[in-house]
Scaffold this active site. Structure first.
Site, PDB file in Angstrom:
ATOM      1  N   SER A 259       0.866  -1.184   0.000  1.00  0.00           N
ATOM      2  CA  SER A 259       0.000   0.000   0.000  1.00  0.00           C
ATOM      3  C   SER A 259       0.900   1.231   0.000  1.00  0.00           C
ATOM      4  O   SER A 259       2.108   1.133   0.132  1.00  0.00           O
ATOM      5  CB  SER A 259      -0.851  -0.003   1.256  1.00  0.00           C
ATOM      6  OG  SER A 259       0.007   0.102   2.376  1.00  0.00           O
ATOM      7  N   LYS A 260       0.293   2.389  -0.101  1.00  0.00           N
ATOM      8  CA  LYS A 260       1.057   3.637  -0.109  1.00  0.00           C
ATOM      9  C   LYS A 260       1.948   3.735   1.130  1.00  0.00           C
ATOM     10  O   LYS A 260       3.064   4.218   1.090  1.00  0.00           O
ATOM     11  CB  LYS A 260       0.097   4.840  -0.132  1.00  0.00           C
ATOM     12  CG  LYS A 260       0.003   5.497  -1.503  1.00  0.00           C
ATOM     13  CD  LYS A 260       1.142   6.473  -1.724  1.00  0.00           C
ATOM     14  CE  LYS A 260       1.224   7.160  -3.034  1.00  0.00           C
ATOM     15  NZ  LYS A 260       2.184   6.718  -3.997  1.00  0.00           N
TER      16      LYS A 260
END
Ligand code: GLU
Length: 495
Positions: A259-260
């Site tokens: 994920s980010k």
């Protein structure tokens, strides 16, 4: 289970990275590029960069630029490109339309491909019904055997070109997955090209890999489901087979998709916050490749000789940011003072507290070097040396107290220090002398901390900082005394 690859003569190995310019260079793509690059280098072959920009609506030149810039920055350099465009020009699918046209025409002429006139709405409807009936979602097209004259009549109608997918079992071996068996009848008639000029992904990849004489296709396992389609296209055109290596994906420490927050950032982002290319390369290679020893530090040059395919792992790699930070710290420690200055200064210049004109290069070099071994990435520059640049230090008086010493004792110690330091001649004000003198003085206490702790806090205002002698050397006698005086003043104030 790993399988035996197709034998390639030494020096004939050809590998590639084929990113779509629909986003900045992703850490996973950089890893795949690195493994392909190493594969080619290790076996004296060639590594190729191909920009897969057939999807015009999603491709963007700015991403192509980002991909090229950051691969170069990492040192993952390709060996070949089109004749025009200079040394780093990549192959671009949009510049290869003529090539695709020939092959698609060949399939049409041989009756192995056909025009499908179904609208998107009809296809969606078909899928929906298949879902309701719980049968595989696929489009076996009713136009697949349409007479050429019928096709001509319909030629004004919107169409796409599909492969007349044979109903057969596709079998291929993947170096990491072993033998893969796939029932092609589940695929339906594979979409090849929007029209004679505009190939779709699977078709363009096959033609490119063939015409670029690629014999090793190493890519993320998210492409595994495309492989049977690509093999069917190869078979229809009677093209050579290639070796496949589908790499397990990279997960975050919770075994979820990146994920980010965890690793999904682009290479440019890691670069921006101050990771070194050498550290990223080292980090990337260990995500999915096991050297078989305890060695943890690897550079590109060494890897070009030592990389071996059997080290590729069959299970998912885990993205561990602590490991990257540690590696980066190790690489920062190793670079020399000049290089560190050059790399770190731009980060220092961004800090609000920093006014460059107030400091000589010599002094800045001395200050920065104190931080070299203390940070894990360049954007942390300044965090532990900011006090050099500040006129007034803000810290609580209690920070000056060593263990159980109180205000009164601390004040006495600082006053004594002030006297001793003021008596040192300018000529003798250097780290070695200061250390000798003050160590000697500190030795009179039960523990050196009684003297050195309040001194260091008075100079830096920090719990953790470089040592007091280096700080004094940089501050000079006048500022040193001034900072000690301010600390004494702080202790005179009511608590
Ligand atoms: N263009 C594809 C991508 O960016 C890669 C295609 C391939 O490696 O075959 O994911």
């Amino acid at each position: 289970m790993k399988t035996e690859p197709i034998k390639i003569e030494p020096g004939h190995l050809r590998a590639r990275i084929a990113p779509s310019p629909t986003g900045a260079l992703h850490i996973g793509t950089a890893r795949t590029a690195l493994f392909n690059f190493l594969l080619a280098r290790r076996f004296g072959g060639k590594f190729i960069l191909r920009i897969e920009d057939t999807d015009l609506s999603r491709s963007d030149k700015k991403y192509e630029k980002d991909i090229i810039e950051n691969l170069k920055w990492l040192g993952i350099i390709w060996d070949e490109g089109p004749d025009k465009g200079g040394p780093y020009a990549p192959y671009r699918q949009t510049e290869r339309t003529d090539i695709y046209r020939n092959y698609i025409q060949k399939l049409l002429d041989q009756g192995l491909a056909f025009y499908c006139f179904h609208s998107q709405k009809e296809l969606d409807e078909e899928k929906k019904n298949q879902l309701i009936q719980k049968i595989p979602q696929r489009h076996i097209c009713s136009f697949r055997d349409l007479d050429i004259n019928e096709v001509k009549k319909k030629s004004k109608k919107k169409s796409i070109i599909r492969l007349k997918t044979p109903q057969k079992i596709v079998n291929f071996s993947d170096f990491l997955k072993g033998q893969v068996v796939f029932d092609a009848s589940l695929l339906g008639d594979i979409a090849l090209s929007k029209d004679i000029e505009t190939p779709l992904y699977n078709f363009a990849v096959v033609i490119d890999d063939f015409t670029m004489r690629i014999n090793y296709v190493m890519r993320g396992e998210d492409h595994l489901s495309n492989t049977p389609k690509q093999i069917l296209i190869q078979e229809a055109l009677e093209l050579d087979k290639v070796n496949y290596i589908h790499l397990p994906l990279i997960f975050d420490p919770n075994r979820k998709k990146l994920s980010k927050r965890f690793g999904a950032a682009s290479v440019a982002e890691y670069r921006r916050v101050g990771y070194l290319p050498e550290a990223l390369i080292n980090f990337l290679v260990l995500m999915g490749w096991n050297p078989g020893t305890n060695q943890e530090i690897f550079n590109l040059e060494g890897l070009e000789k030592d990389f071996f395919l059997e080290g590729l792992q069959t299970s998912a790699a885990v993205f561990n940011i602590e490991k990257l930070n540690w590696l980066n710290g190790e690489y920062l420690k190793k670079i020399n003072a000049d290089k560190f200055y050059e790399l770190a200064l731009p980060y220092l210049e961004k800090k609000k507290f920093f006014e460059k004109r107030l400091f000589s290069k010599e002094k800045l070099e001395k200050i920065l070097i104190l931080e070299k071994a203390r940070i894990s990435k360049l954007n942390e520059v300044g965090e532990s040396i900011d006090f050099f640049f500040k006129k007034t230090l803000i810290y609580p008086a209690s920070l000056l107290f060593w263990q159980k010493t109180d205000k009164k004792e601390t004040k006495e110690i600082l006053t004594r220090l002030k006297k001793i330091i003021s008596e040192i001649s300018d000529r003798k004000f250097n780290p070695d002398n200061l250390k000798n003198l003050l160590f000697n003085e500190a030795g009179k206490f039960e523990n050196k901390g009684y003297l050195l702790w309040p001194l260091r806090v008075a100079l830096s205002g920090k719990k953790n900082s470089p040592g007091p002698f280096e700080i004094m050397d940089i501050l000079g006698k006048k500022d040193t005394l001034q900072r000690i005086a301010s600390a004494i003043k702080k202790l005179n104030l009511p608590a």
